[in-house]
Write a protein that holds these residues in place. Structure first.
Motif, short mmCIF file in Angstrom:
data_model
loop_
_atom_site.label_atom_id
_atom_site.label_comp_id
_atom_site.label_asym_id
_atom_site.label_seq_id
_atom_site.Cartn_x
_atom_site.Cartn_y
_atom_site.Cartn_z
N GLU A 89 0.82 -1.07 0.04
CA GLU A 89 -0.06 0.01 0.07
C GLU A 89 0.97 1.54 0.04
O GLU A 89 0.44 2.43 -0.33
N LYS A 98 -0.86 4.41 -2.59
CA LYS A 98 -2.18 4.07 -2.32
C LYS A 98 -2.94 4.22 -0.89
O LYS A 98 -3.95 4.17 -0.90
N SER A 182 -8.29 -2.38 -0.24
CA SER A 182 -6.97 -3.02 -0.53
C SER A 182 -6.63 -3.01 -2.09
O SER A 182 -7.49 -2.62 -2.91
N ASP A 183 -5.42 -3.29 -2.47
CA ASP A 183 -5.10 -3.56 -3.99
C ASP A 183 -5.35 -4.92 -4.32
O ASP A 183 -5.15 -5.18 -5.38
N ARG A 206 -10.94 -1.86 -4.79
CA ARG A 206 -9.53 -2.25 -5.16
C ARG A 206 -8.90 -0.77 -5.51
O ARG A 206 -9.43 -0.01 -6.43
N TYR A 208 -5.26 1.12 -7.01
CA TYR A 208 -4.13 0.64 -7.71
C TYR A 208 -3.63 1.67 -8.27
O TYR A 208 -4.17 2.68 -8.66
N ASP A 209 -2.23 1.76 -8.83
CA ASP A 209 -1.42 2.58 -9.40
C ASP A 209 -1.38 2.27 -10.89
O ASP A 209 -1.15 1.13 -11.25
N GLU A 212 1.52 -0.10 -12.10
CA GLU A 212 1.18 -1.35 -11.66
C GLU A 212 0.70 -2.09 -12.79
O GLU A 212 0.86 -3.52 -12.76
N SER A 269 -13.25 -0.45 -8.58
CA SER A 269 -11.66 -0.31 -8.51
C SER A 269 -11.44 1.03 -9.07
O SER A 269 -12.24 1.61 -10.02
N ARG A 271 -8.14 3.88 -9.90
CA ARG A 271 -6.79 4.46 -9.74
C ARG A 271 -6.56 5.58 -8.96
O ARG A 271 -7.32 6.20 -8.65
#
Length: 290
Positions: A89, A98, A182-183, A206, A208-209, A212, A269, A271
């Motif tokens: 994270e 994150k 979480s991711d 979710r 995320y970057d 990733e 989800s 970003r």
């Protein structure tokens, strides 16, 4: 982090997320989950337009005319925020990690809950239970949750979603609205999620970057695994290395989406450089319309 700096951070997040929850989410949040908890109130004679699924067949048989069960909506809901604080994270290639986005979303949801006079609790996890704050009402309680989200230092850097869900199942006996943030770079939690999903209203968020999703071609670079602490030299110029990474990443995303959907849980989800506000609002509206 000293107390003054921490309070400043808490205040900053409070101002931003409280405004969002007041103006945008409070109504949407409640209409999305209202009617999920119903308590039996009484029976009365069937009237034209009543839902036939509410017919009480025992009473109907006894009196030889149709009677329906009347339920009252449980006004008070309980929200549980399950937040992943493992090493992965602490990754971000834009303005923030994150972890920062997870903190903002959790705070926004918590303020939405207290706007509606609901209880909210917090569960911080890595591959073990790091912290559990039982559900309570009130602004000071939410500020404590934000404080822990900002400054809590986990004992472990690894992730185990399955263990976190097992713990939740053992401590939350009453039906709750559960957000897992979480991711989701983890697997092997489908059985426990199914059990939790039967009792609670679960949503996986979710974060995320963008970097990733696919590995850029940067030649030979040292990479740190945030969860194991190991540094490895990775040849990012290799097509097979990049493909292997993408395959692994996509597999974990697919597992998250399939597992949550098959368990009857919702998914969002977002970003870290996107607007999570739009994502949450769209989700609540869709959920409330069903």
């Amino acid at each position: 982090m000293d107390t003054k700096e921490l309070l400043k951070k808490v205040r900053k997040i409070e101002i931003k997320t409280r405004r969002l929850s007041n103006h945008i989410f409070s109504g949407e949040y409640h209409s999305s989950f209202k009617g999920r908890g119903m308590t039996f109130s009484e029976v009365r004679q069937y009237q034209y337009g009543d839902d036939v699924r509410a017919i009480d067949w025992n009473v109907t048989a006894r009196y030889n005319e149709p009677y329906v069960k009347v339920f009252e909506e449980e006004r008070e809901l309980t929200m549980m925020l399950m937040v992943d604080i493992s090493g992965s994270e602490f990754f971000g290639t834009t303005q923030q990690f994150k972890k920062d986005t997870l903190t903002e979303i959790a705070a926004t949801l918590a303020f939405s809950a207290i706007q509606n006079n609901d209880k909210v609790g917090l569960l911080l996890f890595s591959d073990q239970m790091e912290l559990f704050i039982p559900p309570k009402k009130g602004k000071s309680h939410v500020l404590r949750i934000i404080r822990e989200l900002i400054e809590f230092k986990p004992k472990s850097t690894k992730t185990n979603i399955n263990e976190a869900l097992k713990f939740l199942s053992s401590v939350m006996k009453k039906k709750a609205i559960v957000f897992v943030l979480s991711d989701f770079m983890d697997t092997h939690y489908e059985r426990t999620l199914k059990i939790v999903g039967r009792k609670h209203d679960v949503t996986g968020i979710r974060i995320y970057d963008q970097n990733e999703v696919s590995m850029p071609n940067l030649g030979m670079v040292p990479m740190l695994d945030a969860e194991t602490g190991k540094v490895m030299l990775v040849n990012t110029a290799s097509k097979s290395v990049r493909k292997g990474y993408e395959k692994h990443y996509n597999k974990s995303v697919e597992y998250f989406e399939k597992t949550f959907t098959h368990s009857g849980a919702g998914t969002i989800s977002s970003r870290i450089d996107e607007s999570y506000v739009k994502k949450l609002l769209g989700y609540f509206k869709h959920k409330g319309a069903r």
